[in-house]
Design a protein around this motif. Structure first.
Motif, PDB file in Angstrom:
ATOM      1  N   THR A  45       0.847  -1.171  -0.168  1.00 26.28           N
ATOM      2  CA  THR A  45       0.018  -0.025  -0.039  1.00 26.28           C
ATOM      3  C   THR A  45       0.864   1.406   0.035  1.00 26.28           C
ATOM      4  N   MET A  46       0.622   2.108  -1.114  1.00 25.67           N
ATOM      5  CA  MET A  46       1.053   3.425  -0.900  1.00 25.67           C
ATOM      6  C   MET A  46       0.112   4.653  -0.114  1.00 25.67           C
ATOM      7  N   THR A  54      -3.377   2.498  -3.730  1.00 29.20           N
ATOM      8  CA  THR A  54      -3.143   3.512  -2.743  1.00 29.20           C
ATOM      9  C   THR A  54      -4.182   3.770  -2.141  1.00 29.20           C
ATOM     10  N   ARG A  55      -3.659   4.562  -0.863  1.00 31.54           N
ATOM     11  CA  ARG A  55      -4.879   4.703   0.063  1.00 31.54           C
ATOM     12  C   ARG A  55      -4.474   6.139   0.638  1.00 31.54           C
ATOM     13  N   LEU A  56      -5.743   6.724   1.190  1.00 31.06           N
ATOM     14  CA  LEU A  56      -5.700   8.085   1.500  1.00 31.06           C
ATOM     15  C   LEU A  56      -6.703   8.298   2.557  1.00 31.06           C
ATOM     16  N   THR A  57      -6.617   9.135   3.491  1.00 31.87           N
ATOM     17  CA  THR A  57      -7.528   9.366   4.460  1.00 31.87           C
ATOM     18  C   THR A  57      -7.854  10.979   4.274  1.00 31.87           C
ATOM     19  N   ARG A  58      -9.372  11.173   4.096  1.00 32.88           N
ATOM     20  CA  ARG A  58      -9.727  12.666   3.928  1.00 32.88           C
ATOM     21  C   ARG A  58     -10.774  13.108   4.876  1.00 32.88           C
ATOM     22  N   ASP A  59     -11.025  14.315   4.875  1.00 32.38           N
ATOM     23  CA  ASP A  59     -11.915  14.771   5.727  1.00 32.38           C
ATOM     24  C   ASP A  59     -12.764  15.546   5.148  1.00 32.38           C
ATOM     25  N   TYR A  65     -12.488   5.982  -6.166  1.00 33.82           N
ATOM     26  CA  TYR A  65     -12.121   5.266  -4.747  1.00 33.82           C
ATOM     27  C   TYR A  65     -13.034   4.474  -4.265  1.00 33.82           C
ATOM     28  N   ARG A  66     -12.603   3.317  -3.503  1.00 37.39           N
ATOM     29  CA  ARG A  66     -13.690   2.608  -2.487  1.00 37.39           C
ATOM     30  C   ARG A  66     -13.429   2.900  -1.135  1.00 37.39           C
ATOM     31  N   VAL A  67     -14.490   2.741  -0.570  1.00 37.41           N
ATOM     32  CA  VAL A  67     -14.558   3.400   0.884  1.00 37.41           C
ATOM     33  C   VAL A  67     -13.911   2.155   1.722  1.00 37.41           C
ATOM     34  N   ILE A  68     -13.052   2.315   2.595  1.00 43.75           N
ATOM     35  CA  ILE A  68     -12.302   1.133   3.525  1.00 43.75           C
ATOM     36  C   ILE A  68     -13.167   1.277   4.827  1.00 43.75           C
ATOM     37  N   THR A  69     -13.118   2.555   5.470  1.00 48.73           N
ATOM     38  CA  THR A  69     -13.808   2.598   6.574  1.00 48.73           C
ATOM     39  C   THR A  69     -13.961   4.219   6.884  1.00 48.73           C
ATOM     40  N   LYS A  70     -15.004   4.675   7.901  1.00 46.98           N
ATOM     41  CA  LYS A  70     -15.111   5.852   8.103  1.00 46.98           C
ATOM     42  C   LYS A  70     -15.173   5.856   9.695  1.00 46.98           C
ATOM     43  N   VAL A 120     -15.451  22.500  18.830  1.00 49.08           N
ATOM     44  CA  VAL A 120     -14.754  23.518  17.865  1.00 49.08           C
ATOM     45  C   VAL A 120     -15.670  23.312  16.379  1.00 49.08           C
ATOM     46  N   LYS A 121     -16.022  22.160  16.166  1.00 51.14           N
ATOM     47  CA  LYS A 121     -16.730  21.895  14.793  1.00 51.14           C
ATOM     48  C   LYS A 121     -17.591  20.934  14.831  1.00 51.14           C
ATOM     49  N   GLU A 122     -18.720  21.031  14.218  1.00 50.20           N
ATOM     50  CA  GLU A 122     -19.952  20.026  14.143  1.00 50.20           C
ATOM     51  C   GLU A 122     -19.269  18.728  13.483  1.00 50.20           C
ATOM     52  N   TYR A 123     -20.143  18.021  13.426  1.00 49.57           N
ATOM     53  CA  TYR A 123     -19.929  16.418  12.796  1.00 49.57           C
ATOM     54  C   TYR A 123     -18.962  16.652  11.699  1.00 49.57           C
ATOM     55  N   THR A 124     -17.941  16.081  11.264  1.00 58.32           N
ATOM     56  CA  THR A 124     -17.160  15.547  10.261  1.00 58.32           C
ATOM     57  C   THR A 124     -16.751  14.423  10.117  1.00 58.32           C
ATOM     58  N   GLU A 125     -16.219  13.744   9.148  1.00 56.23           N
ATOM     59  CA  GLU A 125     -15.976  12.459   8.981  1.00 56.23           C
ATOM     60  C   GLU A 125     -14.439  12.245   8.424  1.00 56.23           C
ATOM     61  N   GLN A 126     -13.730  11.087   8.961  1.00 54.11           N
ATOM     62  CA  GLN A 126     -12.627  10.807   8.728  1.00 54.11           C
ATOM     63  C   GLN A 126     -12.737   9.509   7.595  1.00 54.11           C
ATOM     64  N   CYS A 127     -12.497   9.584   6.287  1.00 52.10           N
ATOM     65  CA  CYS A 127     -12.939   8.684   5.491  1.00 52.10           C
ATOM     66  C   CYS A 127     -11.560   8.016   4.766  1.00 52.10           C
ATOM     67  N   VAL A 128     -11.289   6.826   5.158  1.00 53.63           N
ATOM     68  CA  VAL A 128      -9.773   6.061   4.421  1.00 53.63           C
ATOM     69  C   VAL A 128     -10.653   5.735   3.043  1.00 53.63           C
ATOM     70  N   VAL A 129      -9.842   5.992   2.167  1.00 56.75           N
ATOM     71  CA  VAL A 129     -10.363   5.492   0.800  1.00 56.75           C
ATOM     72  C   VAL A 129      -9.122   4.786  -0.023  1.00 56.75           C
ATOM     73  N   GLU A 130      -9.506   4.024  -1.036  1.00 58.91           N
ATOM     74  CA  GLU A 130      -8.455   3.362  -1.615  1.00 58.91           C
ATOM     75  C   GLU A 130      -8.667   3.127  -3.070  1.00 58.91           C
TER      76      GLU A 130
END
Ligand SMILES: CC(C)(COP(=O)(O)OP(=O)(O)OC[C@H]1O[C@@H](n2cnc3c(N)ncnc32)[C@H](O)[C@@H]1OP(=O)(O)O)[C@@H](O)C(=O)NCCC(=O)NCCS
Length: 332
Positions: free
Chosen positions: A86-87, A125-130, A141-146, A319-329
């Protein structure tokens, strides 16, 4: 070090010359220029200033800067994990005046080709986005988890007082001293995460996400994770329901005396998640100072009750309302 792009980039050279970009491996000397173009990033909560120097030392990591007319205008880092398959893309940023022109796309493709040539066994390749993902992202991308992201802020001294009041007067946190939150040493981490499948039911998609980095349960990844200064906790080593990983406080550029504390929490039991949060905060009370931004990553369904708990029981500021961390690949 200059990279010979004619050798390392299989992509059409027009794409690069159109963008007028030159790519170099990042060095210590680039630090100031990188920080200068990163001023507005993550609302002043950029982790890169504290990580940059160690990133340059990591043998499985490539850090690339893009220059236009000699000036650094973008950066990306790629770390090879998961036994080399995985990169992991991290740190991506483009100078504000250069955004929206496709620079990030060119840089992503350049780094992908470069890393594939250095590590031919890389498969994904994987990345984590918010940021919110659009239809184009889902094609790619496919979503691995949130995980949900709960961002709270407090002054260390005020939280110290609050915690000691809660423990001594209100008695509701007697669980702090009970064995339902256990700190794990390296041996127990290894034993629990790698020699049993007990964590599979606790972790999202059998993935340990530590401060934005998603790792599969592999010994090579734990060699990376165990080098980091992290507190690992679990409610019960023989039958875990909730597990958590907490960084040590690190400085962020938002202000002189500002620190970040990141806590990744896995599992769905609210009371156990609350206990582990309290234990992590308690563990760091002696060293915490100044203003603290605490980022708690947790099961999406726990966001609201945990936000209420942080606000009502601990007097922490949301500080912030709900946001998500999304791992995609995506496949490379
Ligand atoms: C996000 C950012 C790097 C995009 O840069 P940009 O040059 O304006 O990007 P563009 O809008 O031209 O998009 C180009 C490509 O980047 C991709 N991209 C955009 N945002 C991205 C993100 N957060 N993570 C990964 N890729 C992203 C797009 O999908 C697009 O890919 P494509 O060319 O394959 O279609 C830039 O806005 C930035 O520096 N923002 C502040 C820092 C930040 O939020 N970084 C993201 C960390 S996850």
């Amino acid at each position: 070090m200059k990279i010979d792009t004619s050798l390392t980039i299989p992509q059409p050279p027009e794409a690069l010359s159109q963008a007028g970009l030159q790519f170099d491996e990042a060095t210590e000397e680039d630090f100031d220029e990188i920080m200068a173009m990163s001023q507005d990033i993550y609302g002043g909560l950029d982790y890169l200033p504290t990580r940059y120097t160690s990133w340059l030392q990591e043998t499985n990591r490539t850090v690339i800067v893009a220059r236009k007319e000699g000036k650094v205008i973008a950066l990306e880092s790629v770390c090879v994990i998961d036994d080399g398959e995985t990169m992991l893309v991290e740190g991506l940023r483009v100078a504000p005046e250069e955004r929206g022109k496709g620079v990030a796309g060119v840089l992503l493709r350049f780094c992908s080709e470069l890393v594939k040539s250095k590590f031919p066994e890389v498969k994904v390749t994987r990345l984590t986005r918010d940021d919110p993902l659009g239809p184009k992202d889902f094609q790619k991308y496919r979503v691995i988890t949130k995980q949900g992201i709960l961002l709270v802020r407090f002054k260390a001294e005020e939280l110290k007082l609050r915690l000691s009041n809660l423990i001594s007067h209100e008695g509701i946190f007697s669980s702090l001293s009970s064995p339902s939150a256990v700190r794990l040493d390296h041996k127990s981490i290894h034993q629990l995460y790698l020699t049993t499948d007990l964590m599979h039911g606790v972790l999202p998609n059998a993935t340990v996400i530590q401060d934005w980095q998603p790792f599969k349960l592999l010994p090579s990844n734990f060699a990376i994770l165990l080098k980091k200064n992290i507190d690992w906790m679990v409610d019960d080593e023989s039958n875990p329901t909730v597990a958590s990983l907490c960084t040590f406080p690190f400085k962020v550029p938002i202000g002189d005396d500002w620190y970040y504390l990141n806590i990744d929490m896995f599992g769905k039991d609210l009371s156990l998640v609350q206990q582990q949060l309290l234990c992590h905060l308690q563990c760091h009370m002696a060293t915490l100072k100044g203003h603290v931004m605490c980022q708690i990553f947790l099961d999406q369904a726990l966001w609201k009750p945990m936000a209420d708990f942080c606000h009502n029981a601990l007097n922490l500021e949301l500080v912030k309302e709900y946001t998500e961390q999304c791992v995609v690949e995506s496949d490379v």
